[in-house]
Motif scaffolding. Sequence first.
Motif, PDB file in Angstrom:
ATOM      1  N   VAL A  69       0.824  -1.206   0.000  1.00 12.30           N
ATOM      2  CA  VAL A  69       0.000   0.000   0.000  1.00 12.30           C
ATOM      3  C   VAL A  69       0.864   1.264   0.000  1.00 12.30           C
ATOM      4  N   PHE A  70       2.103   1.138   0.472  1.00 12.95           N
ATOM      5  CA  PHE A  70       2.978   2.305   0.495  1.00 12.95           C
ATOM      6  C   PHE A  70       3.442   2.712  -0.897  1.00 12.95           C
ATOM      7  N   ASP A  71       3.191   1.862  -1.901  1.00 12.33           N
ATOM      8  CA  ASP A  71       3.566   2.187  -3.273  1.00 12.33           C
ATOM      9  C   ASP A  71       2.429   2.863  -4.037  1.00 12.33           C
ATOM     10  N   TYR A  72       1.274   3.122  -3.401  1.00 12.00           N
ATOM     11  CA  TYR A  72       0.165   3.777  -4.077  1.00 12.00           C
ATOM     12  C   TYR A  72       0.458   5.274  -4.235  1.00 12.00           C
ATOM     13  N   TRP A  73      -0.238   5.884  -5.174  1.00 10.56           N
ATOM     14  CA  TRP A  73      -0.035   7.306  -5.437  1.00 10.56           C
ATOM     15  C   TRP A  73      -0.494   8.138  -4.251  1.00 10.56           C
ATOM     16  N   MET A  74       0.374   9.015  -3.769  1.00 13.85           N
ATOM     17  CA  MET A  74       0.049   9.875  -2.623  1.00 13.85           C
ATOM     18  C   MET A  74       0.401  11.321  -2.898  1.00 13.85           C
ATOM     19  N   GLY A  75       0.585  11.662  -4.148  1.00 11.96           N
ATOM     20  CA  GLY A  75       0.921  13.043  -4.481  1.00 11.96           C
ATOM     21  C   GLY A  75       2.019  13.089  -5.524  1.00 11.96           C
ATOM     22  N   GLU A  76       2.349  14.256  -5.973  1.00 10.96           N
ATOM     23  CA  GLU A  76       3.346  14.445  -7.021  1.00 10.96           C
ATOM     24  C   GLU A  76       4.694  13.841  -6.605  1.00 10.96           C
ATOM     25  N   GLY A  77       5.281  13.064  -7.545  1.00 10.37           N
ATOM     26  CA  GLY A  77       6.572  12.440  -7.279  1.00 10.37           C
ATOM     27  C   GLY A  77       6.477  11.077  -6.647  1.00 10.37           C
ATOM     28  N   THR A  78       5.261  10.591  -6.417  1.00  7.59           N
ATOM     29  CA  THR A  78       5.106   9.241  -5.848  1.00  7.59           C
ATOM     30  C   THR A  78       4.773   8.257  -6.967  1.00  7.59           C
ATOM     31  N   SER A  79       4.122   7.143  -6.637  1.00 11.86           N
ATOM     32  CA  SER A  79       3.922   6.033  -7.573  1.00 11.86           C
ATOM     33  C   SER A  79       3.142   6.442  -8.821  1.00 11.86           C
ATOM     34  N   ASN A  80       3.582   5.917  -9.965  1.00  8.04           N
ATOM     35  CA  ASN A  80       2.837   6.088 -11.211  1.00  8.04           C
ATOM     36  C   ASN A  80       2.149   4.792 -11.632  1.00  8.04           C
ATOM     37  N   LYS A  81       2.191   3.783 -10.776  1.00  7.92           N
ATOM     38  CA  LYS A  81       1.577   2.495 -11.111  1.00  7.92           C
ATOM     39  C   LYS A  81       0.209   2.335 -10.473  1.00  7.92           C
ATOM     40  N   PHE A  82       0.137   2.540  -9.157  1.00 11.00           N
ATOM     41  CA  PHE A  82      -1.126   2.338  -8.457  1.00 11.00           C
ATOM     42  C   PHE A  82      -1.805   3.676  -8.210  1.00 11.00           C
ATOM     43  N   PRO A  83      -3.092   3.797  -8.569  1.00  8.95           N
ATOM     44  CA  PRO A  83      -3.816   5.049  -8.339  1.00  8.95           C
ATOM     45  C   PRO A  83      -3.977   5.347  -6.849  1.00  8.95           C
ATOM     46  N   GLN A  84      -4.450   6.550  -6.581  1.00  8.46           N
ATOM     47  CA  GLN A  84      -4.656   6.958  -5.206  1.00  8.46           C
ATOM     48  C   GLN A  84      -5.676   6.063  -4.525  1.00  8.46           C
ATOM     49  N   LEU A  85      -5.430   5.743  -3.264  1.00  8.24           N
ATOM     50  CA  LEU A  85      -6.326   4.880  -2.500  1.00  8.24           C
ATOM     51  C   LEU A  85      -7.250   5.744  -1.666  1.00  8.24           C
ATOM     52  N   ASN A  86      -8.515   5.725  -1.981  1.00  7.42           N
ATOM     53  CA  ASN A  86      -9.525   6.478  -1.238  1.00  7.42           C
ATOM     54  C   ASN A  86     -10.595   5.525  -0.735  1.00  7.42           C
ATOM     55  N   VAL A  87     -11.363   5.976   0.232  1.00  5.42           N
ATOM     56  CA  VAL A  87     -12.478   5.177   0.737  1.00  5.42           C
ATOM     57  C   VAL A  87     -13.502   4.980  -0.370  1.00  5.42           C
ATOM     58  N   MET A  88     -13.828   3.713  -0.656  1.00  3.30           N
ATOM     59  CA  MET A  88     -14.797   3.350  -1.688  1.00  3.30           C
ATOM     60  C   MET A  88     -14.439   3.975  -3.028  1.00  3.30           C
ATOM     61  N   ASN A  89     -13.186   3.825  -3.405  1.00  4.55           N
ATOM     62  CA  ASN A  89     -12.704   4.397  -4.661  1.00  4.55           C
ATOM     63  C   ASN A  89     -13.391   3.701  -5.831  1.00  4.55           C
ATOM     64  N   THR A  90     -14.045   4.486  -6.666  1.00 10.00           N
ATOM     65  CA  THR A  90     -14.714   3.934  -7.853  1.00 10.00           C
ATOM     66  C   THR A  90     -14.215   4.612  -9.117  1.00 10.00           C
TER      67      THR A  90
END
Length: 320
Positions: free
Chosen positions: A72-93
């Motif tokens: 989960v630490f490889d998910y996108w969390m802002g500019e300069g972070t992961s380009n593979k996994f999208p941002q993790l939000n509650v009930m992300n659709t």
Amino acid sequence: MFVDTNGDGVVNDDDRTMIGDPNPDFTMGLNLGFDYKGFDFNLTAYAALGQQVARSYRRFYDSGQDNFTTEVFDYWMGEGTSNKFPQLNVMNTGANWGPRISDIWIENASYARIQNITIGYDFARLLKNSPFQQLRVYAAAQNLWTFTGYKGMDPENGKSICSQSWATGIDVGNYPQPRTYMVGVNVKFADKAKKKDAPIYVQAEPQYIEKIVEKVVEKPVTKVEKETELVQNTHVVTFEVNSYQIANIAELAGIAKGANVEVVAYASPEGNADANMALSQKRADAVADYLKSKGVNVTRVEAKGADSKHANRIAIVTVK
């Protein structure tokens, strides 16, 4: 971001394509063994290279209510972070989540596995006047180590699921194969009849028979004792579901070098008859190849497919 594979300017179901291949490009096995002054050692290993597995036990609707690994630490969390996994939000659709399968979930599942290591010693060599022909103590470890870059729990879990034999290469989070440690003893009692003086068989010209016998026994040999009848015994070899790798090499312990054996293997009833026959043939060949590497004479190898009269994941080795 999904790819417009047909170039019509719209990303929809028409852009779906085949990704991944659950079939390995190469498979290989390794058997090492030696005996020295009562000690014995055996190692078996197996490798499958080039296959991919869909790690689908990670839910496609990942949300803040799910349990996660450190991935989960490889998910996108802002500019300069992961380009593979999208941002993790509650009930992300978002479009990058949902029920769409993408190459995010397809992973290289190549692996090499040490399936079994066994080491033993026959203490009957030290106990010269004991009643034992064999007193072997051994220790064994199964599934000792797996070398892989796959992030799931077991790269070999990507197999058929449910009743759909075609749906291979899908990891649904099955419990991984356990690592097992065993200790055991093989005991054989000496045949008392063999300790008695063996009957003397004289093959010579008639004029020499009497002179030869006089030096050994008090009276001439008048008949030859009946030959000992051969005794058959069987060894049952077990396999994991849909696997043709021998699960426990110790089940073949006690088959002497130079013995004549027959191998018959069976498969589980799932799938079609051709698949069952192919799997049982691989199991029979795997057992035969191992026995040949130990100097055993394999006189017959037969695959039976699925047979309701026998267990579904065994091979039967009959020693003649």
